[in-house]
Design a protein around this motif. Structure first.
Motif, PDB file in Angstrom:
ATOM      1  N   ALA A  31      28.607  39.770  39.604  1.00  0.00           N
ATOM      2  CA  ALA A  31      29.095  38.638  40.392  1.00  0.00           C
ATOM      3  C   ALA A  31      30.594  38.451  40.210  1.00  0.00           C
ATOM      4  O   ALA A  31      31.320  38.189  41.173  1.00  0.00           O
ATOM      5  CB  ALA A  31      28.350  37.363  39.988  1.00  0.00           C
ATOM      6  N   ARG A  32      31.070  38.596  38.967  1.00  0.00           N
ATOM      7  CA  ARG A  32      32.495  38.365  38.720  1.00  0.00           C
ATOM      8  C   ARG A  32      33.365  39.447  39.345  1.00  0.00           C
ATOM      9  O   ARG A  32      34.431  39.157  39.904  1.00  0.00           O
ATOM     10  CB  ARG A  32      32.752  38.278  37.221  1.00  0.00           C
ATOM     11  N   LEU A  33      32.939  40.700  39.250  1.00  0.00           N
ATOM     12  CA  LEU A  33      33.736  41.781  39.836  1.00  0.00           C
ATOM     13  C   LEU A  33      33.867  41.611  41.340  1.00  0.00           C
ATOM     14  O   LEU A  33      34.959  41.762  41.907  1.00  0.00           O
ATOM     15  CB  LEU A  33      33.103  43.135  39.506  1.00  0.00           C
ATOM     16  N   LEU A  34      32.771  41.308  42.011  1.00  0.00           N
ATOM     17  CA  LEU A  34      32.827  41.129  43.464  1.00  0.00           C
ATOM     18  C   LEU A  34      33.646  39.895  43.830  1.00  0.00           C
ATOM     19  O   LEU A  34      34.459  39.922  44.763  1.00  0.00           O
ATOM     20  CB  LEU A  34      31.408  41.007  44.021  1.00  0.00           C
ATOM     21  N   PRO A  47      36.409  38.851  31.540  1.00  0.00           N
ATOM     22  CA  PRO A  47      37.575  38.388  32.290  1.00  0.00           C
ATOM     23  C   PRO A  47      38.553  39.508  32.619  1.00  0.00           C
ATOM     24  O   PRO A  47      39.182  39.496  33.682  1.00  0.00           O
ATOM     25  CB  PRO A  47      38.211  37.349  31.354  1.00  0.00           C
ATOM     26  N   THR A  48      38.690  40.480  31.702  1.00  0.00           N
ATOM     27  CA  THR A  48      39.645  41.556  31.955  1.00  0.00           C
ATOM     28  C   THR A  48      39.156  42.464  33.079  1.00  0.00           C
ATOM     29  O   THR A  48      39.939  42.866  33.945  1.00  0.00           O
ATOM     30  CB  THR A  48      39.887  42.366  30.674  1.00  0.00           C
ATOM     31  N   LEU A  49      37.866  42.796  33.085  1.00  0.00           N
ATOM     32  CA  LEU A  49      37.330  43.566  34.210  1.00  0.00           C
ATOM     33  C   LEU A  49      37.502  42.792  35.511  1.00  0.00           C
ATOM     34  O   LEU A  49      37.810  43.371  36.564  1.00  0.00           O
ATOM     35  CB  LEU A  49      35.852  43.889  33.973  1.00  0.00           C
ATOM     36  N   GLY A  50      37.318  41.470  35.438  1.00  0.00           N
ATOM     37  CA  GLY A  50      37.527  40.653  36.623  1.00  0.00           C
ATOM     38  C   GLY A  50      38.965  40.700  37.093  1.00  0.00           C
ATOM     39  O   GLY A  50      39.246  40.799  38.292  1.00  0.00           O
ATOM     40  N   THR A  51      39.905  40.638  36.138  1.00  0.00           N
ATOM     41  CA  THR A  51      41.323  40.705  36.496  1.00  0.00           C
ATOM     42  C   THR A  51      41.666  42.062  37.096  1.00  0.00           C
ATOM     43  O   THR A  51      42.427  42.160  38.074  1.00  0.00           O
ATOM     44  CB  THR A  51      42.187  40.445  35.254  1.00  0.00           C
ATOM     45  N   GLY A  78      48.499  46.452  31.928  1.00  0.00           N
ATOM     46  CA  GLY A  78      48.608  45.603  30.747  1.00  0.00           C
ATOM     47  C   GLY A  78      47.330  44.846  30.465  1.00  0.00           C
ATOM     48  O   GLY A  78      46.895  44.738  29.305  1.00  0.00           O
ATOM     49  N   PHE A  79      46.694  44.319  31.520  1.00  0.00           N
ATOM     50  CA  PHE A  79      45.420  43.623  31.336  1.00  0.00           C
ATOM     51  C   PHE A  79      44.359  44.574  30.774  1.00  0.00           C
ATOM     52  O   PHE A  79      43.559  44.198  29.912  1.00  0.00           O
ATOM     53  CB  PHE A  79      44.939  43.043  32.667  1.00  0.00           C
ATOM     54  N   GLY A  80      44.352  45.809  31.278  1.00  0.00           N
ATOM     55  CA  GLY A  80      43.388  46.786  30.787  1.00  0.00           C
ATOM     56  C   GLY A  80      43.616  47.125  29.327  1.00  0.00           C
ATOM     57  O   GLY A  80      42.664  47.254  28.546  1.00  0.00           O
TER      58      GLY A  80
END
Length: 436
Positions: A22-25, A151-155, A294-296
């Protein structure tokens, strides 16, 4: 542990796996949406060409949710969070469709602002609900890697979504602002629809809250929400550690926001031609892509390095790294300096955010967690509006000032010094169940 091993460990938890879908989409669609808004507002050659104009744009888009946002925090502690995610993404789909109609119909600019700010407000509401519900689906000892991964995968999904929208500027270099915005917005609507479907895979009660609202009595509950909001602020202050964590997050977001505004202006006036907004949007897409790196890195290194020290110590390390990144821009205003700084600052901001999320989740009872993360988002918006205002007062139209960048270095170190004196342990405060 590495990012891959963290993902493998957490992927065995069905609730985490479904929330990740859900977050990724949702955030992938949000990245596309932001590109559409950027094409419609910030890179129009007749508007948003100065720091003052960008400050006004941020204020218009973020101020309404900053005012209303705190009152939805208690709702995250009273409504089923799964339903918030389902309905919220459907609402965003409708709002994006309305924005597309407004673009095609050449509606007044103010109507686009209204629709955009509503969509952005819903997005912050959804992210707060996801973060508040995370401790319900992962064990306490997995909160740090979960806060690193999700959150990072979401970003990164948002950055990829933004890149998908920005790629149009390279494939079709003569595309108009309206066509760029329309393409990105249509893609975002599709992603929001898919996010709504993915939320149906999550159990209705899986994300909490522990004591959901049973029935709606509007007048009495508005009074109750106001009282609960005040209780939430007092509770966080009394607990100490989550209150100070929110404070350092706000300060870091303000400093990051200043660089964000500067990047928009530099992309327009230095990396691109001010009279050709598609070049500016393409340049800014590259900056965003470097920020995603950087987020990754934060997602990979925080569970490994951050787990070896206190969350508070890791935040101090990240503040020091942020100061180093800003120092690069003091030395040079070249494109390489901006891109390298974008990578390092994004790592520092995301690394600290992971630790702040964990502190707030760990040291806040479930009855107050929704309010805590809505206040988190309120502070985020206030910091971004504040950074835009500061940028409008201090940055030249080109977006670069060696003096301003040097002051930001000093402020990073000052924030670290103040946070280093904050309490290390939460104080015991009895939690009170919200009235129903």
């Amino acid at each position: 542990m590495s990012l891959a091993s963290d993902v493998r460990q957490l992927w065995h938890l069905p609730g985490f796996r479904r929330l990740t879908y859900a977050r990724l989409l949702s955030q992938g669609g949000d990245g596309m949406f932001q590109v559409g808004i950027a094409a419609a507002f910030f890179f129009d050659p007749t508007t948003a060409s100065t720091p003052e104009a960008i400050a006004a744009g941020f204020a218009i888009l973020l101020a309404p949710f900053t005012i209303v946002g705190p009152f939805v925090g208690p709702l995250i502690d009273r409504w089923q969070r799964q339903r918030i995610l389902l309905v919220g993404n459907l609402v965003r789909l409708v709002l994006v469709a309305a924005i597309c109609v407004a673009l095609v119909g050449d509606w007044p600019l103010w109507s686009l602002y209204v629709l955009a700010l509503l969509a952005l407000s819903v997005n912050r509401f959804l992210l707060a609900a996801m973060t508040a519900g995370l401790p319900r689906i992962v064990p306490p000892d997995a909160l740090l890697p979960a806060n690193s991964v999700l959150p990072t995968l979401g970003t990164i999904a948002a950055a990829i979504g933004g890149a998908v929208g920005g790629i149009v500027t390279f494939v079709v270099p003569n595309a108009t602002d309206a066509s760029l915005a329309f393409t990105a917005l249509v893609c975002s609507a599709i992603a929001f629809g898919m996010a709504s479907w993915s939320v149906t895979l999550i159990g209705r009660t899986d994300l909490g809250p522990e004591h959901p609202l049973e029935r709606l009595h509007m007048g009495a509950q508005i009074k109750a929400l106001t009282r609960e909001l005040s209780d939430g602020v007092r509770y966080l202050y009394a607990r100490r550690t989550p209150f100070h964590a929110l404070g350092v997050m706000s300060a870091q977001r303000l400093l990051y926001g200043l660089l964000f505004v500067a990047s928009i202006l530099i992309s327009r006036h230095v990396l691109g031609d001010p009279d050709h907004p598609e070049q500016a949007l393409g340049a800014f897409t590259i900056v965003v892509a470097f920020a995603a790196v950087g987020f990754g890195l934060a997602a990979i290194l925080t569970p490994t390095l951050g787990a070896r020290m206190e969350r508070r110590t890791w935040i101090l390390v990240c503040l020091g790294v942020g100061a180093i990144a800003q120092l690069i821009l003091v030395v040079s205003d070249a494109a390489w300096a901006l891109l390298l700084s974008a990578v390092i600052v994004s790592f520092a901001v995301q690394g600290a955010k992971i630790a702040v999320d964990t502190i707030v989740q760990r040291d806040t009872e479930d009855e107050y967690r929704g309010r805590a993360f809505t206040l988190y988002d309120m502070a985020y918006n206030v910091a971004f509006i504040g950074s835009a205002v500061v940028a409008g007062l201090t940055l030249p139209d080109s977006g670069y000032s060696r003096t301003v960048m040097g002051v930001v270095v000093v402020l990073y170190l000052g924030v670290a010094a103040i946070y280093a004196m904050s309490p290390r342990h939460a104080r015991e405060v009895p939690a009170r169940t919200p009235a129903r």
